[in-house]
Design a protein around this motif. Sequence first.
Motif, PDB file in Angstrom:
ATOM      1  N   GLU A   1       5.297  16.880  -6.942  1.00 15.26           N
ATOM      2  CA  GLU A   1       5.852  17.893  -7.844  1.00 15.26           C
ATOM      3  C   GLU A   1       7.322  18.165  -7.540  1.00 15.26           C
ATOM      4  OE1 GLU A   1       3.270  21.181  -7.332  1.00 15.26           O
ATOM      5  OE2 GLU A   1       1.590  20.281  -8.428  1.00 15.26           O
ATOM      6  N   THR A   2       7.696  18.108  -6.274  1.00 23.48           N
ATOM      7  CA  THR A   2       9.080  18.417  -5.887  1.00 23.48           C
ATOM      8  C   THR A   2       9.978  17.193  -5.847  1.00 23.48           C
ATOM      9  OG1 THR A   2       8.525  18.201  -3.534  1.00 23.48           O
ATOM     10  CG2 THR A   2       8.320  20.390  -4.518  1.00 23.48           C
ATOM     11  N   GLY A   3       9.410  16.020  -6.088  1.00 21.97           N
ATOM     12  CA  GLY A   3      10.228  14.802  -6.075  1.00 21.97           C
ATOM     13  C   GLY A   3      10.508  14.279  -4.679  1.00 21.97           C
ATOM     14  N   GLY A   4       9.820  14.804  -3.668  1.00 23.58           N
ATOM     15  CA  GLY A   4      10.018  14.313  -2.304  1.00 23.58           C
ATOM     16  C   GLY A   4       9.194  13.068  -2.052  1.00 23.58           C
ATOM     17  N   TYR A   5       9.353  12.500  -0.871  1.00 24.76           N
ATOM     18  CA  TYR A   5       8.603  11.301  -0.518  1.00 24.76           C
ATOM     19  C   TYR A   5       7.160  11.658  -0.184  1.00 24.76           C
ATOM     20  CZ  TYR A   5      13.062   8.818  -0.191  1.00 24.76           C
ATOM     21  OH  TYR A   5      14.275   8.251  -0.469  1.00 24.76           O
ATOM     22  N   ILE A   6       6.245  10.852  -0.684  1.00 26.28           N
ATOM     23  CA  ILE A   6       4.831  11.034  -0.363  1.00 26.28           C
ATOM     24  C   ILE A   6       4.593  10.699   1.102  1.00 26.28           C
ATOM     25  CG2 ILE A   6       2.475  10.341  -0.936  1.00 26.28           C
ATOM     26  CD1 ILE A   6       4.028  11.818  -3.166  1.00 26.28           C
ATOM     27  N   SER A   7       5.150   9.587   1.529  1.00 23.68           N
ATOM     28  CA  SER A   7       5.006   9.135   2.909  1.00 23.68           C
ATOM     29  C   SER A   7       6.369   9.081   3.575  1.00 23.68           C
ATOM     30  CB  SER A   7       4.371   7.735   2.946  1.00 23.68           C
ATOM     31  OG  SER A   7       4.481   7.175   4.249  1.00 23.68           O
TER      32      SER A   7
ATOM     33  N   ARG B   1       0.822  -1.215   0.000  1.00 28.47           N
ATOM     34  CA  ARG B   1       0.000   0.000   0.000  1.00 28.47           C
ATOM     35  C   ARG B   1       0.852   1.259   0.000  1.00 28.47           C
ATOM     36  NH1 ARG B   1      -1.491   3.950   2.909  1.00 28.47           N
ATOM     37  NH2 ARG B   1      -0.246   3.280   4.692  1.00 28.47           N
ATOM     38  N   ILE B   2       1.875   1.287   0.868  1.00 26.47           N
ATOM     39  CA  ILE B   2       2.745   2.459   0.963  1.00 26.47           C
ATOM     40  C   ILE B   2       3.523   2.648  -0.340  1.00 26.47           C
ATOM     41  CG2 ILE B   2       4.760   3.430   2.147  1.00 26.47           C
ATOM     42  CD1 ILE B   2       3.763   1.996   4.682  1.00 26.47           C
TER      43      ILE B   2
END
Length: 405
Positions: free
Chosen positions: A168-174, A113-114
């Motif tokens: 948008e910034t390419g960071g981690y969602i979680s 899921r993650i």
Amino acid sequence: MAIITWQNAVIAFAGILVIGIFALVIVDGTFLHKQYLEPWAEDYHEQFEDPRVQVLAHGVLSPNSHNLQSWRVVLEGEDSFLLYVDTDRLSPKADPPGRQATVSQGTFLEYVRIAAEELGYEAEIELFPEGEYGLEGSPENLDSKPVARVSLKEASGDAPEEVRESRETGGYISPLYPVMFLPDTYRVSYRETKLQQEDIEKLEALSTENVTIVVFQEAEDVEKLGDIALRAAEVEAGNSGVQEEGSELFRPNEWEKNKFRYGFTMEGQGLSPLKVHVLQGLLSLFPSMNSPEASRDSFLSQTKTAVENTPAYALIITEGNSRTVQVESGILYSRFLLTASDMGYAMQPLSQATEEYPEMAGMYKEIHEEYAEEGETVQMLVRIGVPEKEVPPTMRLDVMDIIEE
């Protein structure tokens, strides 16, 4: 003359030592590429085009009972798959009803899921789409119905603002996503450092309607739970069937690790890489060193050290003991583990007292009388704390080894 004889003896001894070291290196397979660690690379999933395989490549990193990785996946259609228990990798002596194997399906689903969320998908998870399989642990029963159907849908455009900004910034969602690539089990000593109260509250707040996390770090409970864990380990150590089962799952060298990629190894116990390779070489040359008796003594020693160096324990308790709540407890354990790891804590399950073979009945009854209400089931007993040292990751199957077209 005496000097020459002494020099010759030194040279001879050095030669024997070199030959011995070379023999250890060969039989251990020290020079081999560690294929069994490839799934831990953060770019491992990128080699696959199918997004289902990409998320499954993360699922194989999830914590699981006896490191059996008993997952079998059947791809269906274009965007979904079915998850089954792989009955070729079970531990019927230690886990006769297949409860721990079922819990391990839940740990897998949470990692999936993650990963799906991170890769821009929503994972719709339907537990037991054909109904639950029964409560007995035969392979025929456990393999009779899928544990879950998982469907991947592209993430909608109305995702929360922080999710859209992160994409948008390419960071981690979680924040839990990068933590999935850390080892899931630390069998080393933990510091005396207590958990922060705010951390305990956050961890316990992960509890769901049917599954509860309770953290204990008061001295009385730590002593009581440690005593239960140690006495349960003694029961397990005295069970020849369980010990033989564990001994058969032990992989003594790099050749075996690459061949099987599941089971037990010497990593995770705080040993240096050099010591691991030397011991593996010796075990390969002298297999009798890995006898059930030696395994039993090592298990008891490790458990005793763990109990003596644990500042807190956690219990995962469910309403009832249906197959669904078993899976849900696995889902919650993964969430619990990843959240705690993100805080800087480590964990190790010590779940012998929750196992359901006849010789463990007394310990099973005791932990339930002490810590569960009527109708509740203790699914897991876990030690938690700040580890004294880091440990390497353990063996993982290649994702393609769990997939059926």
